[in-house]
Design a protein around this motif. Structure first.
Motif, PDB file in Angstrom:
ATOM      1  N   ALA A  71      18.794  43.552 -16.446  1.00 23.80           N
ATOM      2  CA  ALA A  71      19.927  43.680 -17.368  1.00 23.80           C
ATOM      3  C   ALA A  71      21.254  43.613 -16.608  1.00 23.80           C
ATOM      4  CB  ALA A  71      19.820  44.981 -18.156  1.00 23.80           C
ATOM      5  N   ARG A  72      21.301  44.230 -15.443  1.00 18.36           N
ATOM      6  CA  ARG A  72      22.518  44.158 -14.610  1.00 18.36           C
ATOM      7  C   ARG A  72      22.770  42.728 -14.143  1.00 18.36           C
ATOM      8  NH1 ARG A  72      20.729  49.482 -11.762  1.00 18.36           N
ATOM      9  NH2 ARG A  72      21.876  51.023 -12.996  1.00 18.36           N
ATOM     10  N   GLU A  73      21.720  42.019 -13.751  1.00 16.61           N
ATOM     11  CA  GLU A  73      21.865  40.630 -13.312  1.00 16.61           C
ATOM     12  C   GLU A  73      22.365  39.749 -14.462  1.00 16.61           C
ATOM     13  OE1 GLU A  73      18.082  39.499 -11.668  1.00 16.61           O
ATOM     14  OE2 GLU A  73      18.336  40.792  -9.924  1.00 16.61           O
ATOM     15  N   ILE A  74      21.836  39.970 -15.662  1.00 17.56           N
ATOM     16  CA  ILE A  74      22.294  39.215 -16.835  1.00 17.56           C
ATOM     17  C   ILE A  74      23.761  39.516 -17.107  1.00 17.56           C
ATOM     18  CG2 ILE A  74      22.064  38.990 -19.346  1.00 17.56           C
ATOM     19  CD1 ILE A  74      19.010  39.460 -18.921  1.00 17.56           C
ATOM     20  N   PHE A  75      24.149  40.786 -17.025  1.00 20.25           N
ATOM     21  CA  PHE A  75      25.531  41.188 -17.244  1.00 20.25           C
ATOM     22  C   PHE A  75      26.456  40.511 -16.228  1.00 20.25           C
ATOM     23  CE2 PHE A  75      29.155  43.908 -16.314  1.00 20.25           C
ATOM     24  CZ  PHE A  75      29.708  44.074 -17.571  1.00 20.25           C
ATOM     25  N   THR A  76      26.084  40.564 -14.953  1.00 19.51           N
ATOM     26  CA  THR A  76      26.905  39.977 -13.892  1.00 19.51           C
ATOM     27  C   THR A  76      27.014  38.461 -14.067  1.00 19.51           C
ATOM     28  OG1 THR A  76      26.278  41.744 -12.377  1.00 19.51           O
ATOM     29  CG2 THR A  76      27.125  39.719 -11.384  1.00 19.51           C
ATOM     30  N   ALA A  83      34.198  34.132 -17.010  1.00 20.47           N
ATOM     31  CA  ALA A  83      35.365  33.879 -16.159  1.00 20.47           C
ATOM     32  C   ALA A  83      35.504  32.386 -15.855  1.00 20.47           C
ATOM     33  CB  ALA A  83      35.263  34.679 -14.868  1.00 20.47           C
ATOM     34  N   ASP A  84      34.384  31.723 -15.560  1.00 26.71           N
ATOM     35  CA  ASP A  84      34.431  30.285 -15.268  1.00 26.71           C
ATOM     36  C   ASP A  84      34.870  29.497 -16.496  1.00 26.71           C
ATOM     37  OD1 ASP A  84      33.605  30.748 -12.683  1.00 26.71           O
ATOM     38  OD2 ASP A  84      31.531  30.110 -13.014  1.00 26.71           O
ATOM     39  N   LEU A  90      41.487  27.081 -19.541  1.00 28.17           N
ATOM     40  CA  LEU A  90      42.915  27.172 -19.248  1.00 28.17           C
ATOM     41  C   LEU A  90      43.379  25.950 -18.455  1.00 28.17           C
ATOM     42  CD1 LEU A  90      45.566  28.773 -19.344  1.00 28.17           C
ATOM     43  CD2 LEU A  90      44.835  29.902 -17.226  1.00 28.17           C
ATOM     44  N   ASP A  91      42.604  25.550 -17.438  1.00 30.16           N
ATOM     45  CA  ASP A  91      42.945  24.362 -16.652  1.00 30.16           C
ATOM     46  C   ASP A  91      43.044  23.125 -17.545  1.00 30.16           C
ATOM     47  OD1 ASP A  91      42.895  25.950 -14.392  1.00 30.16           O
ATOM     48  OD2 ASP A  91      41.021  25.111 -13.598  1.00 30.16           O
ATOM     49  N   GLN A  92      42.082  22.980 -18.451  1.00 30.28           N
ATOM     50  CA  GLN A  92      42.088  21.821 -19.355  1.00 30.28           C
ATOM     51  C   GLN A  92      43.274  21.887 -20.309  1.00 30.28           C
ATOM     52  OE1 GLN A  92      38.218  22.187 -21.133  1.00 30.28           O
ATOM     53  NE2 GLN A  92      37.177  21.631 -19.232  1.00 30.28           N
ATOM     54  N   SER A  93      43.601  23.084 -20.780  1.00 30.51           N
ATOM     55  CA  SER A  93      44.713  23.263 -21.724  1.00 30.51           C
ATOM     56  C   SER A  93      46.061  22.992 -21.073  1.00 30.51           C
ATOM     57  CB  SER A  93      44.721  24.690 -22.290  1.00 30.51           C
ATOM     58  OG  SER A  93      43.538  24.935 -22.999  1.00 30.51           O
ATOM     59  N   THR A  94      46.159  23.244 -19.753  1.00 29.68           N
ATOM     60  CA  THR A  94      47.426  23.054 -19.057  1.00 29.68           C
ATOM     61  C   THR A  94      47.490  21.719 -18.331  1.00 29.68           C
ATOM     62  OG1 THR A  94      46.601  24.217 -17.110  1.00 29.68           O
ATOM     63  CG2 THR A  94      47.793  25.524 -18.758  1.00 29.68           C
ATOM     64  N   GLY A  95      46.435  20.915 -18.475  1.00 31.96           N
ATOM     65  CA  GLY A  95      46.431  19.597 -17.871  1.00 31.96           C
ATOM     66  C   GLY A  95      45.898  19.540 -16.460  1.00 31.96           C
ATOM     67  N   LEU A  96      45.442  20.655 -15.919  1.00 28.56           N
ATOM     68  CA  LEU A  96      44.831  20.633 -14.593  1.00 28.56           C
ATOM     69  C   LEU A  96      43.420  20.088 -14.737  1.00 28.56           C
ATOM     70  CD1 LEU A  96      45.951  24.134 -13.272  1.00 28.56           C
ATOM     71  CD2 LEU A  96      46.975  21.920 -12.754  1.00 28.56           C
ATOM     72  N   THR A  97      43.104  19.044 -14.012  1.00 30.82           N
ATOM     73  CA  THR A  97      41.800  18.415 -14.203  1.00 30.82           C
ATOM     74  C   THR A  97      40.968  18.368 -12.938  1.00 30.82           C
ATOM     75  OG1 THR A  97      42.794  16.255 -13.797  1.00 30.82           O
ATOM     76  CG2 THR A  97      42.590  16.966 -16.104  1.00 30.82           C
ATOM     77  N   ASP A  98      41.351  19.092 -11.892  1.00 26.14           N
ATOM     78  CA  ASP A  98      40.577  19.119 -10.663  1.00 26.14           C
ATOM     79  C   ASP A  98      39.221  19.753 -10.956  1.00 26.14           C
ATOM     80  OD1 ASP A  98      39.603  19.154  -8.119  1.00 26.14           O
ATOM     81  OD2 ASP A  98      40.935  20.747  -7.416  1.00 26.14           O
ATOM     82  N   LYS A  99      38.142  18.993 -10.771  1.00 24.19           N
ATOM     83  CA  LYS A  99      36.805  19.485 -11.109  1.00 24.19           C
ATOM     84  C   LYS A  99      36.106  20.142  -9.926  1.00 24.19           C
ATOM     85  CE  LYS A  99      36.114  16.234 -14.821  1.00 24.19           C
ATOM     86  NZ  LYS A  99      35.291  15.251 -15.443  1.00 24.19           N
ATOM     87  N   THR A 100      36.776  20.244  -8.796  1.00 26.61           N
ATOM     88  CA  THR A 100      36.152  20.881  -7.642  1.00 26.61           C
ATOM     89  C   THR A 100      36.442  22.368  -7.652  1.00 26.61           C
ATOM     90  OG1 THR A 100      38.073  20.470  -6.244  1.00 26.61           O
ATOM     91  CG2 THR A 100      36.333  18.794  -6.244  1.00 26.61           C
ATOM     92  N   THR A 101      35.528  23.128  -7.091  1.00 26.72           N
ATOM     93  CA  THR A 101      35.704  24.568  -6.991  1.00 26.72           C
ATOM     94  C   THR A 101      36.028  24.903  -5.544  1.00 26.72           C
ATOM     95  OG1 THR A 101      34.103  24.905  -8.743  1.00 26.72           O
ATOM     96  CG2 THR A 101      34.606  26.804  -7.360  1.00 26.72           C
ATOM     97  N   PRO A 102      37.133  25.591  -5.307  1.00 22.57           N
ATOM     98  CA  PRO A 102      37.457  25.971  -3.939  1.00 22.57           C
ATOM     99  C   PRO A 102      36.326  26.770  -3.309  1.00 22.57           C
ATOM    100  CG  PRO A 102      39.289  26.448  -5.413  1.00 22.57           C
ATOM    101  CD  PRO A 102      38.119  26.051  -6.260  1.00 22.57           C
ATOM    102  N   PRO A 103      36.031  26.563  -2.000  1.00 20.03           N
ATOM    103  CA  PRO A 103      34.903  27.250  -1.355  1.00 20.03           C
ATOM    104  C   PRO A 103      34.953  28.768  -1.495  1.00 20.03           C
ATOM    105  CG  PRO A 103      35.818  25.570   0.085  1.00 20.03           C
ATOM    106  CD  PRO A 103      36.716  25.652  -1.111  1.00 20.03           C
ATOM    107  N   ASP A 104      36.146  29.370  -1.526  1.00 21.23           N
ATOM    108  CA  ASP A 104      36.215  30.826  -1.621  1.00 21.23           C
ATOM    109  C   ASP A 104      35.803  31.312  -3.004  1.00 21.23           C
ATOM    110  OD1 ASP A 104      39.723  31.419  -2.340  1.00 21.23           O
ATOM    111  OD2 ASP A 104      38.519  29.641  -2.666  1.00 21.23           O
ATOM    112  N   GLU A 105      35.805  30.444  -4.021  1.00 19.34           N
ATOM    113  CA  GLU A 105      35.371  30.855  -5.368  1.00 19.34           C
ATOM    114  C   GLU A 105      33.900  30.662  -5.578  1.00 19.34           C
ATOM    115  OE1 GLU A 105      37.620  29.400  -8.642  1.00 19.34           O
ATOM    116  OE2 GLU A 105      39.549  29.673  -7.634  1.00 19.34           O
ATOM    117  N   VAL A 106      33.250  29.808  -4.798  1.00 22.93           N
ATOM    118  CA  VAL A 106      31.827  29.538  -4.978  1.00 22.93           C
ATOM    119  C   VAL A 106      30.998  30.782  -4.730  1.00 22.93           C
ATOM    120  CG1 VAL A 106      29.866  28.234  -4.075  1.00 22.93           C
ATOM    121  CG2 VAL A 106      32.039  27.096  -4.449  1.00 22.93           C
ATOM    122  N   ALA A 107      31.350  31.563  -3.733  1.00 23.31           N
ATOM    123  CA  ALA A 107      30.580  32.765  -3.396  1.00 23.31           C
ATOM    124  C   ALA A 107      30.899  33.944  -4.288  1.00 23.31           C
ATOM    125  CB  ALA A 107      30.849  33.141  -1.942  1.00 23.31           C
ATOM    126  N   ALA A 108      31.942  33.859  -5.108  1.00 21.39           N
ATOM    127  CA  ALA A 108      32.348  34.990  -5.943  1.00 21.39           C
ATOM    128  C   ALA A 108      31.313  35.328  -6.987  1.00 21.39           C
ATOM    129  CB  ALA A 108      33.677  34.697  -6.611  1.00 21.39           C
TER     130      ALA A 108
END
Length: 108
Positions: A71-76, A83-84, A90-108
């Motif tokens: 249940a905790r894993e499902i919640f997390t 969040a993603d 928000l990125d799409q709504s503001t016109g940001l279209t970069d589809k790459t994820t910065p390396p520091d966000e991948v591990a989050a």
């Protein structure tokens, strides 16, 4: 510009006597619900018109430590998914279209 149409993808496979089912909900046309309380065992369901998935306690019995961990894993995982989705929306709504994820966000 191609339109992305919603779909649910379900597969079943058998390998060396082990059956595996995979369900991919690629649609917002679905529901997520949790049931339980009042002494009843908890249930989590994800449903579309094409498929339904239920998660509940081990063997349908009392809640185990492993059930709590799951249940905790499902919640997390759900919080990360939210969040993603919020960030990309928000990125799409503001016109940001970069589809790459910065390396520091991948591990989050």
């Amino acid at each position: 510009m191609s339109e992305h149409k919603p779909y649910t993808y379900v597969t079943a496979s058998i390998h060396e006597g082990v059956t595996r089912f995979d369900v991919s909900f690629c649609t917002s046309e679905m529901s997520a619900k949790a049931f339980g309380g009042d002494g009843e065992r908890p249930f989590l369901t994800l449903s579309s018109t094409e498929a339904h998935m239920t998660v509940t306690t081990t063997g349908g019995g009392p809640v185990t430590e492993q059930d709590v961990t799951l249940a905790r894993e499902i919640f997390t995982a759900s919080a990360r998914y939210l969040a993603d989705c919020e960030r990309r929306h928000l990125d799409q709504s503001t016109g940001l279209t970069d589809k790459t994820t910065p390396p520091d966000e991948v591990a989050a």
